[in-house]
Design a protein around this motif. Sequence first.
Motif, PDB file in Angstrom:
ATOM      1  N   ASP A  76       6.265  -1.793  51.260  1.00  0.00           N
ATOM      2  CA  ASP A  76       5.231  -1.486  50.281  1.00  0.00           C
ATOM      3  C   ASP A  76       5.612  -0.198  49.545  1.00  0.00           C
ATOM      4  OD1 ASP A  76       3.929  -3.648  51.280  1.00  0.00           O
ATOM      5  OD2 ASP A  76       2.457  -2.512  52.445  1.00  0.00           O
ATOM      6  N   GLU A  77       5.206  -0.115  48.281  1.00  0.00           N
ATOM      7  CA  GLU A  77       5.515   1.062  47.483  1.00  0.00           C
ATOM      8  C   GLU A  77       4.269   1.945  47.366  1.00  0.00           C
ATOM      9  OE1 GLU A  77       6.836   2.297  42.919  1.00  0.00           O
ATOM     10  OE2 GLU A  77       6.576   0.175  43.479  1.00  0.00           O
ATOM     11  N   LYS A  78       4.364   3.128  47.939  1.00  0.00           N
ATOM     12  CA  LYS A  78       3.252   4.079  47.843  1.00  0.00           C
ATOM     13  C   LYS A  78       3.345   4.778  46.487  1.00  0.00           C
ATOM     14  CE  LYS A  78       2.114   6.428  51.474  1.00  0.00           C
ATOM     15  NZ  LYS A  78       2.083   7.442  52.561  1.00  0.00           N
ATOM     16  N   LEU A  79       2.278   4.681  45.703  1.00  0.00           N
ATOM     17  CA  LEU A  79       2.274   5.242  44.360  1.00  0.00           C
ATOM     18  C   LEU A  79       1.763   6.680  44.363  1.00  0.00           C
ATOM     19  CD1 LEU A  79       0.792   2.154  42.470  1.00  0.00           C
ATOM     20  CD2 LEU A  79       3.199   2.710  42.901  1.00  0.00           C
ATOM     21  N   ASP A  81      -4.235  -2.007  37.815  1.00  0.00           N
ATOM     22  CA  ASP A  81      -3.088  -2.911  37.962  1.00  0.00           C
ATOM     23  C   ASP A  81      -3.451  -3.939  39.027  1.00  0.00           C
ATOM     24  OD1 ASP A  81      -0.692  -4.202  38.536  1.00  0.00           O
ATOM     25  OD2 ASP A  81       0.513  -2.375  38.371  1.00  0.00           O
ATOM     26  N   LYS A  85      -1.751  -5.874  40.678  1.00  0.00           N
ATOM     27  CA  LYS A  85      -0.768  -6.012  41.747  1.00  0.00           C
ATOM     28  C   LYS A  85      -0.731  -4.780  42.651  1.00  0.00           C
ATOM     29  CE  LYS A  85       2.170  -9.181  39.116  1.00  0.00           C
ATOM     30  NZ  LYS A  85       3.536  -9.424  38.566  1.00  0.00           N
ATOM     31  N   VAL A  86      -1.761  -3.961  42.560  1.00  0.00           N
ATOM     32  CA  VAL A  86      -1.851  -2.738  43.356  1.00  0.00           C
ATOM     33  C   VAL A  86      -3.104  -2.807  44.219  1.00  0.00           C
ATOM     34  CG1 VAL A  86      -2.254  -0.241  43.231  1.00  0.00           C
ATOM     35  CG2 VAL A  86      -0.543  -1.316  41.750  1.00  0.00           C
ATOM     36  N   GLN A  87      -3.008  -2.285  45.440  1.00  0.00           N
ATOM     37  CA  GLN A  87      -4.172  -2.132  46.302  1.00  0.00           C
ATOM     38  C   GLN A  87      -4.626  -0.675  46.266  1.00  0.00           C
ATOM     39  OE1 GLN A  87      -3.060  -3.954  50.194  1.00  0.00           O
ATOM     40  NE2 GLN A  87      -4.818  -5.257  49.771  1.00  0.00           N
ATOM     41  N   TYR A  88      -5.935  -0.483  46.065  1.00  0.00           N
ATOM     42  CA  TYR A  88      -6.502   0.843  45.900  1.00  0.00           C
ATOM     43  C   TYR A  88      -7.383   1.207  47.092  1.00  0.00           C
ATOM     44  CZ  TYR A  88      -5.193   0.253  40.985  1.00  0.00           C
ATOM     45  OH  TYR A  88      -4.495   0.053  39.814  1.00  0.00           O
ATOM     46  N   GLU A  90      -7.480  -6.431  45.619  1.00  0.00           N
ATOM     47  CA  GLU A  90      -7.075  -5.093  45.207  1.00  0.00           C
ATOM     48  C   GLU A  90      -7.861  -4.007  45.946  1.00  0.00           C
ATOM     49  OE1 GLU A  90     -10.061  -6.573  42.061  1.00  0.00           O
ATOM     50  OE2 GLU A  90      -8.470  -7.398  43.324  1.00  0.00           O
ATOM     51  N   ARG A  92       1.496  -0.360  46.012  1.00  0.00           N
ATOM     52  CA  ARG A  92       1.925  -1.645  45.471  1.00  0.00           C
ATOM     53  C   ARG A  92       2.552  -2.429  46.624  1.00  0.00           C
ATOM     54  NH1 ARG A  92       2.722  -2.835  40.323  1.00  0.00           N
ATOM     55  NH2 ARG A  92       2.978  -0.629  39.768  1.00  0.00           N
ATOM     56  N   MET A 105       1.266  -9.228  47.564  1.00  0.00           N
ATOM     57  CA  MET A 105      -0.149  -8.988  47.300  1.00  0.00           C
ATOM     58  C   MET A 105      -0.986 -10.053  47.989  1.00  0.00           C
ATOM     59  SD  MET A 105      -2.061  -6.825  45.674  1.00  0.00           S
ATOM     60  CE  MET A 105      -3.766  -6.649  45.126  1.00  0.00           C
TER      61      MET A 105
END
Length: 805
Positions: A39-42, A515, A517-520, A599, A742, A746
């Motif tokens: 997973d990509e940490k934003l 977005d 495709k992002v989890q918040y 999300e 991200r 997903m």
Amino acid sequence: MFTVRGHVVRCALLAAALLGFGCRGEAKKPVGEAKVPADEKLAWPAFNEPALLAWAATEGFELGVPAPLAIAPDGAVVFRRSKPRDPSADLYQLDPAGKATVLATAVALLGTAPVAETERARAARGIDTIELSADATRVLVPLAGRLFVIERATGASRELAAGAHRDPQLSPDGKRVAFVRDGDLWIVPIGEPGGPNASPTRLTQHPPDREYATPEVVAREFGRRYGYWWSPDSQSLVFQRTDARAVDTLYLGDPRHPEQPPLALKYPRSGKTNATVDLGIVSVRGGAPRWVTWDLARYPYLARAIWPAKGPLTLIVVGRTQTVLAVLAVDPATGSTRPLVTEADPAWINVAQDPLTWLPDGSGFLWMTEKDGAWGLEHYAADGTLVRKILTPDVGLRRVVGLSPDGHEVIVEAANDAREQHVWRVPLAGGAPVALTAQAEGGVHHARSGHGVLVVTSAKRSGGHVTTAVRADGSRIELPSVAERPPFAPTTKLESVAFDGHAQYAAITRPRAFDAKVQYPVLLQLGAEPGSTVVLDAMDAYWMDQWYADAGFIVVRSDGRGTPHRDREYERAIAGDVLTLPMNDQIGAIRRLGARNPELDRGRVGMIGSAFGGYLATLGALIHPDVFAAAVAVSPITDWELLDTAYSERYMKTAATNAAGYRRANAATYAEQLKRPLLIVSGVTDDRVHVAHTLALLEALSAAGKHVEVATLPAMPDATREIANIKLQLEFLREHLGPPVRPAVMPASRSYKAEEKERREREREHSGSDKDRGDKDRGDKDRGDKDRGDKDRGDNDRRDDKDRP
């Protein structure tokens, strides 16, 4: 901010590195096994400081919005309005032709005289409240501890020589002003323009163990502000007599100023003794009061006193358990009372904002009641005989605004949808209600009526506020606004979720740069009181939600059981237990919204709320670490026995009759269970949710070896401090929830039924594993029991042999 710390166990990173495994003890992957995409940490988005500064400087973009205060017989609308970034409000009127003019400014009235330290906060608000005489020729303006009278025809103003005072009220004929000083009732004549100022006269002389004309602490829980009322002919006043000798005294001091003495307040806590309240009637010429009597043992709470132009002085009184209510007509000549209406409810009785309205000719009255399952409106004759039902519970009645001048129609606020509110005209003789606001456009609409004019204040679905004067001929004129509009509109979407046999409303606010495709991380915004709602069909209500969302969250609100505007059963479901259902409904909303909206990262949910909302946030951190990752509680309730009688006993009764409920509702009960980060932001001088609530919980947490973070609220908050407090809460939530992510894959949107089916399957598998382990454990236990039994029997045999001759 300071931190109260207990024992914190952290993973030893150095040891972990040396031993070759992490804190969670992950096993090394076999050589050649395919790597799972990470997973990509934003990064956190930069929070919008200019927008926050604008929100604080404009008080949520409310400064500059006209606030109607009165309607004159000539059709003029008197209103207050500040500048866009200055809270000091001036007084205006909108004449029937639609022209707005200034009646008075706060600066001109106050002049250059210094303002007392105790009045500076109120002086900064400018003209806040007014009163009109019945003919609207005079306006009473209380301002910064002083009293001014304005002649509407000329705009001329003068100050009354009232001296120290509180709760001033203008007589209906405009000739006198009454006020309270030192627990007694006083009046001061106004006199003619240009004439000399008269000195005030004391009307009552309270004994040392009583207080007159001052509302007791719990009056506010019934929405009662005053402790006295003028007669319609301006010749007498009815006033409250309070005996608080047996009530506990609380001493509320400001620990930041130990040189100042604490405020002594008669405050009846849950289960303790209340003040005894009855009424007296006194002439404006003075003399001995005539005392008003009723069954004080059965009805100790005075919820309302209404003295109509035609009709008797009318009281609404409520029992200590708040399960019984009576409407009483008073004979002013004797002080005796007779019942007009009585009601009972096994949970509690609500007293509406304007529950009883006398008809203009005094022939009867309108009464709001929930006895049929939701608010309805009934017409009674003057003797208390039911004439007819005007509105049935299916209409969604909220409030009676007023009557048409001829008394043939009633104006009400109502809506079937708890998220909206509309204004209606209803014929008393029968017939369908007529909508005065556009239902198709939604929104939340409030109204004020008088002399054939209706003033509607609308919070629009699309955003913005509009205040409109609607005249008898149907013409509409907007009251001019100078308010700034927010720099952006919320993205909020209203939804509904269903579970546990009920449906409840929710609101989701996503970042403007959302977005899919992002989890918040999720921020659950909690309501303030059981009797209020937070999901509204008015976009301006969500502006701060949007600010938090743009800072990297998805913000959720939901109105579960215990909130109003649905039906009696929905609101009374929390009777005796203010924790279980309100908490379960917040959790249920998050789970179901998260299932259909992937999300929302349900593994990173934070809570934020104040007072009752702070209570739920605190308990969420304590007892539901599986659902909530962090919480911010502002002035939280922690112990229901520390609250006043009228509030706590409405929902919980007393600890003597509901010991288990009070223990379950007490945050300290769960102190040892704290596993999640909790920030408590407490006001140290709050006279409703005392700082004692915070201190009681801190002591329990300290004894349990737990720690929380604590900050204080300023006694006199300004924009700078408010912004600093919001930033503090934001940084706390960011630190403990983590930024948007991200995910490599997903999650798919799921239905509630699919998720429940999977949950049940997991439970069955878990149950099967438990059974296998249980069989093994039982086998081991049986073998152990057999071995222990053989040993015990051997020991007994040896003892028996030793004792045998």
